[in-house]
Design a protein around this motif. Sequence first.
Motif, mmCIF file in Angstrom:
data_model
loop_
_atom_site.group_PDB
_atom_site.id
_atom_site.type_symbol
_atom_site.label_atom_id
_atom_site.label_comp_id
_atom_site.label_asym_id
_atom_site.label_seq_id
_atom_site.Cartn_x
_atom_site.Cartn_y
_atom_site.Cartn_z
ATOM 1 N N ASP A 32 41.703 22.710 50.332
ATOM 2 C CA ASP A 32 41.683 21.316 49.885
ATOM 3 C C ASP A 32 42.137 21.214 48.433
ATOM 4 N N PHE A 33 41.618 22.114 47.602
ATOM 5 C CA PHE A 33 41.997 22.093 46.192
ATOM 6 C C PHE A 33 43.491 22.349 46.023
ATOM 7 N N LYS A 34 43.984 23.362 46.723
ATOM 8 C CA LYS A 34 45.404 23.687 46.604
ATOM 9 C C LYS A 34 46.270 22.493 46.994
ATOM 10 N N ARG A 35 45.923 21.840 48.097
ATOM 11 C CA ARG A 35 46.709 20.700 48.573
ATOM 12 C C ARG A 35 46.717 19.565 47.543
ATOM 13 N N THR A 57 38.178 29.155 37.619
ATOM 14 C CA THR A 57 38.066 30.097 38.726
ATOM 15 C C THR A 57 39.442 30.677 39.076
ATOM 16 N N GLY A 58 39.594 31.987 38.868
ATOM 17 C CA GLY A 58 40.895 32.620 39.034
ATOM 18 C C GLY A 58 41.488 32.431 40.410
ATOM 19 N N LEU A 59 40.663 32.492 41.444
ATOM 20 C CA LEU A 59 41.157 32.353 42.808
ATOM 21 C C LEU A 59 41.823 31.001 43.009
ATOM 22 N N ASP A 66 50.456 31.154 42.801
ATOM 23 C CA ASP A 66 51.087 32.130 43.697
ATOM 24 C C ASP A 66 51.252 31.617 45.115
ATOM 25 N N ASN A 67 50.939 30.334 45.325
ATOM 26 C CA ASN A 67 51.141 29.692 46.633
ATOM 27 C C ASN A 67 50.494 30.501 47.756
ATOM 28 N N ARG A 139 56.698 31.328 45.240
ATOM 29 C CA ARG A 139 56.224 30.439 44.177
ATOM 30 C C ARG A 139 56.944 29.096 44.230
ATOM 31 N N MET A 140 56.159 28.035 44.060
ATOM 32 C CA MET A 140 56.711 26.695 44.112
ATOM 33 C C MET A 140 57.114 26.177 42.731
#
Length: 252
Positions: A32-35, A57-59, A66-67, A139-140
């Motif tokens: 959800d966060f990535k989107r 948070t590194g992840l 890093d997509n 990578r985007m």
Amino acid sequence: IGTDKVPESKMEGVPHHLMNVVEPNQEFTLADFKRLAIKTINEIHTRQKLPILCGGTGLYINAVVDNYMIPQIPPQYDLRQQLAQYYEEHGAMALHNLLREKDPEAAQKINPQNVRYVIRALEINMTGGQKKTDQKGERMFHVFSAGIEWPREELYERINRRAQEQIDRGLLNEVKTLLMKGYSEKLASMSSLGYLELVDFIRGAMPLEEAVENIKKNTRNYCKRQLTWFRRYKDISWITPNELDEIISKKV
């Protein structure tokens, strides 16, 4: 207060994004966060502005930078309840050992005390037969990465001072209010630094002074893990606090 949100008075007119987007009891995953982050970054680019991803948070940062190809396994609430019961009966290390048996690579990356992440990794493995391996995609974005390299003693002093300031600003009342509103202490949001320790005090498990010291200690430990995570990457430009002050003084 607990999440240390930047108040509007300190934003200096700079829009801040992905704040106040979910309620404490809402499911909000890495996917959800990535989107939402990628959607926001693209919107900022359309305005010809520079998005800055900061934290944290590194992840979550790496998921965007890093997509990461994140396994799309929906929440399995019955299984979560079973795993939570296993944790209650046998403890965090036993739960982590279970993950180690099923997915050693994920177990190596996840702190045994981060029970929520351990349960999610087991959920993915036991439901979808997948390992919780975040595969990098193409990578985007073109990314410049920078980190502030505080001297360890100064960094720890900043952490201790921040924790005390949060208490002084009313963090305890914030936690009490959340509990009074019916938000369970077992929610993922309530397991964050500051909330978890003060719940222990509210439930009578320890005095307030000890709970505050635990916030400081646990935050320092979290900071150590942050540094370990980010130091693995060779493309981060580390700057000193003095260099940071010079950069800020030259801003236009």
